[in-house]
Design an enzyme around this catalytic site. Structure first.
Site, PDB file in Angstrom:
ATOM      1  CG  ASP A  27      17.107 -17.572  24.681  1.00 36.42           C
ATOM      2  OD1 ASP A  27      17.138 -16.958  23.588  1.00 36.42           O
ATOM      3  OD2 ASP A  27      16.559 -17.115  25.696  1.00 36.42           O
ATOM      4  CG  ASP A 121      16.496 -14.474  20.448  1.00 34.32           C
ATOM      5  OD1 ASP A 121      15.295 -14.798  20.545  1.00 34.32           O
ATOM      6  OD2 ASP A 121      17.052 -13.687  21.242  1.00 34.32           O
ATOM      7  CD  GLU A 122      12.655 -17.801  23.096  1.00 39.40           C
ATOM      8  OE1 GLU A 122      12.884 -18.574  24.055  1.00 39.40           O
ATOM      9  OE2 GLU A 122      11.965 -16.770  23.200  1.00 39.40           O
TER      10      GLU A 122
END
Length: 422
Positions: A27, A121-122
C-alpha cells in the site's frame, strides 16, 4: 486496527522466519499527498491536504502530519480546516496519480506475474514462485520498497503473511514506510488482540452489534458460540467472521478482477434545489457512464441513483433492468424515475451521482424481436465516433446546453473511488 496517523506503527525485526509469508499486500503511503509533495518538497514536514479549497469540497487525501490533527480522506474540507487551520491545501492532479500508479504496478509485475491491483495505490502479490529468483518474501518486499523509492521518490508499506486478510492488516500496522511479516504460526497471536473492527466486513453497524454482545476483540469472535453470532449478524456473516478470526482465508490472487461498477458523481459548490438542473446533470452523468460501458465492451443490469443532501445524509435508489444496457438514455430514464419520487417532497442536493452495476460483457443490443433502445443506441454510437475523432463535448444533448455554473467533477479513473460513503 492501525490509526491513520501512523502513531501505532509496528515493523518486523531482522530475525523473523518469513518462509510461510508469501502473500504480500503493498500500500502506497498517503499516495495522492505524497505525489503532490514531490513537486513541493519544502512542504514535506507541514500539514498538507489534497482537495479544492472550498467549503463544499471534501478531502481527497492528507499527509501524515495533517492526519495527526484528525484530518482524513473524505472529510468535508471545512471540518478539516477547522481541525488544522495551518493546513496547506493543494489541488489534486488525477492524471499524475494514474501515471505514477502505472509505474509502481510495473515494478510489482517485474517481481512476480501474480499481481492483483485493488485500487490505484495498493495491490496483492503472491511471491511464492519468485523466491528462487528474488529471495525470501521479506527480501522481495524490501527490494520492492527500495525500488519504488528509487524510481518514484515515494514510500510504501508492506504486509507479508500466509493469507490476503492478514497481509492487508499487517501493511496497515506497518504504515508509514514499513514492513511487517506475520508468519503463519504467529497468525492467531497477531489477530486475537485486535478490535473486532479489524475484521473484514465489520462496518460501524455490525461493530456496534458485536460490542453490544460484549465481543470487543477478535479473540472474542473466535470463541463466541456460533449460534449467538448467527442470531446477531446472520448465518453467512457469522461464518465469515468466525473463519477470519482464526486466520482462515483461502483466497488466491485473482488475475481476472472485473470492475464491479462504473459511476460518475459531482459535488455542487452550493446546494441545488432546481429540479431541472439536477435532471440535466443526471442526463450528463448517464451519458458518461454509458460511454464508459461501451468503451469497455460492458453492459449493466442495475443502475443506481445517489443523492447527498445538505445535511450530509445520503440515499441510494437502484433499479434492475429486464435487459442489461449500455445506452445512456435508458440509464437516464431509470435514475430519473427514482429521482422524481425523491424530488416530489422538495430537496436540497449537495451531491448527485449515477452508477451502473451487475456488469457483464455485451454490446447492449436487445435479445427480443423489438429493441426499444435501438434508435438511441445508434445515436449514441454515432456520438462515440465523433468523440473518438474530435474529443468529448463536441456533440451533446440539447438539454445539457443550458446555463448555470458547472459543478465540480470528481474524476475516478478506476470507476469507483477507493473511499466512498456508499
Amino acid at each position: 486496527m492501525s490509526r491513520q496517523d501512523g502513531s501505532d506503527r509496528q515493523t518486523t525485526g531482522a530475525d523473523v522466519d518469513d518462509t510461510t509469508a508469501t502473500m504480500l499486500h503493498i500500500d502506497m503511503d498517503a499516495f495522492f499527498a505524497s505525489v503532490e509533495l514531490l513537486d513541493h518538497p519544502e512542504l514535506v514536514h507541514l500539514p498538507v491536504v489534497i482537495g479544492h479549497r472550498s467549503g463544499r469540497s471534501v478531502v481527497t487525501a492528507a499527509n501524515y502530519v495533517a492526519r495527526k490533527y484528525g484530518v482524513n480522506s473524505a472529510m468535508p474540507m471545512a471540518i478539516a480546516l477547522r481541525r488544522c487551520p495551518a493546513a496547506i491545501v493543494l489541488e489534486p492532479h488525477m492524471g499524475r496519480y494514474v501515471e505514477v500508479s502505472r509505474q509502481v504496478m510495473g515494478i510489482f509485475t517485474d517481481m512476480t506475474p501474480l499481481v492483483e491491483p485493488l485500487s490505484i495505490d495498493e495491490a496483492f502479490l503472491d511471491v511464492a514462485g519468485a523466491r528462487r529468483l528474488h529471495g525470501s518474501p521479506a527480501e522481495i518486499a524490501q527490494k520492492i520498497r527500495a525500488r519504488v523509492f528509487a524510481e518514484t521518490g515515494l514510500t510504501c508499506s508492506v504486509g507479508a503473511a500466509s493469507t490476503k486478510f492478514v497481509a492487508k492488516l499487517a501493511s496497515g500496522r506497518a504504515k508509514p514506510d514499513g514492513l511487517l511479516v506475520i508468519p503463519a504460526e504467529n497468525t492467531i497471536d497477531f489477530l486475537h488482540p485486535l478490535p473486532v473492527g479489524a475484521l473484514w466486513g465489520v462496518g460501524a453497524t455490525t461493530e456496534q452489534t458485536l460490542l453490544g454482545l460484549g465481543l470487543r476483540h477478535v479473540r472474542d469472535i473466535a470463541h463466541a458460540p456460533r449460534e449467538m453470532l448467527q442470531r446477531a449478524v446472520g448465518v453467512a456473516t457469522a461464518q465469515k467472521l468466525h473463519d477470519l478470526s482464526w486466520g482462515i482465508d483461502p483466497r488466491a490472487i485473482n488475475l481476472d478482477r472485473e470492475e464491479k461498477s462504473i459511476g460518475h458523481e459531482v459535488t455542487f459548490e452550493h446546494d441545488v434545489t432546481d429540479v431541472a438542473r439536477l435532471r440535466s446533470e443526471l442526463l450528463r452523468q448517464s451519458d458518461a457512464v454509458a460511454a464508459k460501458l461501451r468503451g469497455a465492451g460492458l453492459v449493466a443490469r442495475t443502475v443506481v441513483l445517489k443523492l447527498r443532501y445538505a445535511d450530509f445524509s445520503t440515499v441510494t435508489r437502484s433499479r434492475t433492468l429486464n435487459e442489461p444496457t449500455n445506452v445512456g438514455r435508458r440509464i437516464y430514464e431509470e435514475v430519473a424515475g427514482s429521482f422524481d419520487v425523491l424530488a416530489a417532497r422538495g430537496i436540497r442536493v449537495r451531491l448527485i451521482g449515477v452508477r451502473a452495476e451487475q456488469l457483464g460483457t455485451g454490446d447492449g443490443a436487445g435479445m427480443g424481436l423489438w429493441d426499444d433502445d435501438d434508435d438511441w443506441r445508434e445515436a449514441e454510437l454515432a456520438v462515440d465516433t465523433v468523440t473518438a475523432r474530435f474529443g468529448r463535448g463536441i456533440v451533446r444533448p440539447a438539454s445539457q446546453l443550458g446555463g448555470g455554473s458547472a459543478p465540480k467533477r470528481d474524476v475516478h479513473p478506476f470507476g469507483t473511488p477507493k473511499a466512498t460513503d456508499d
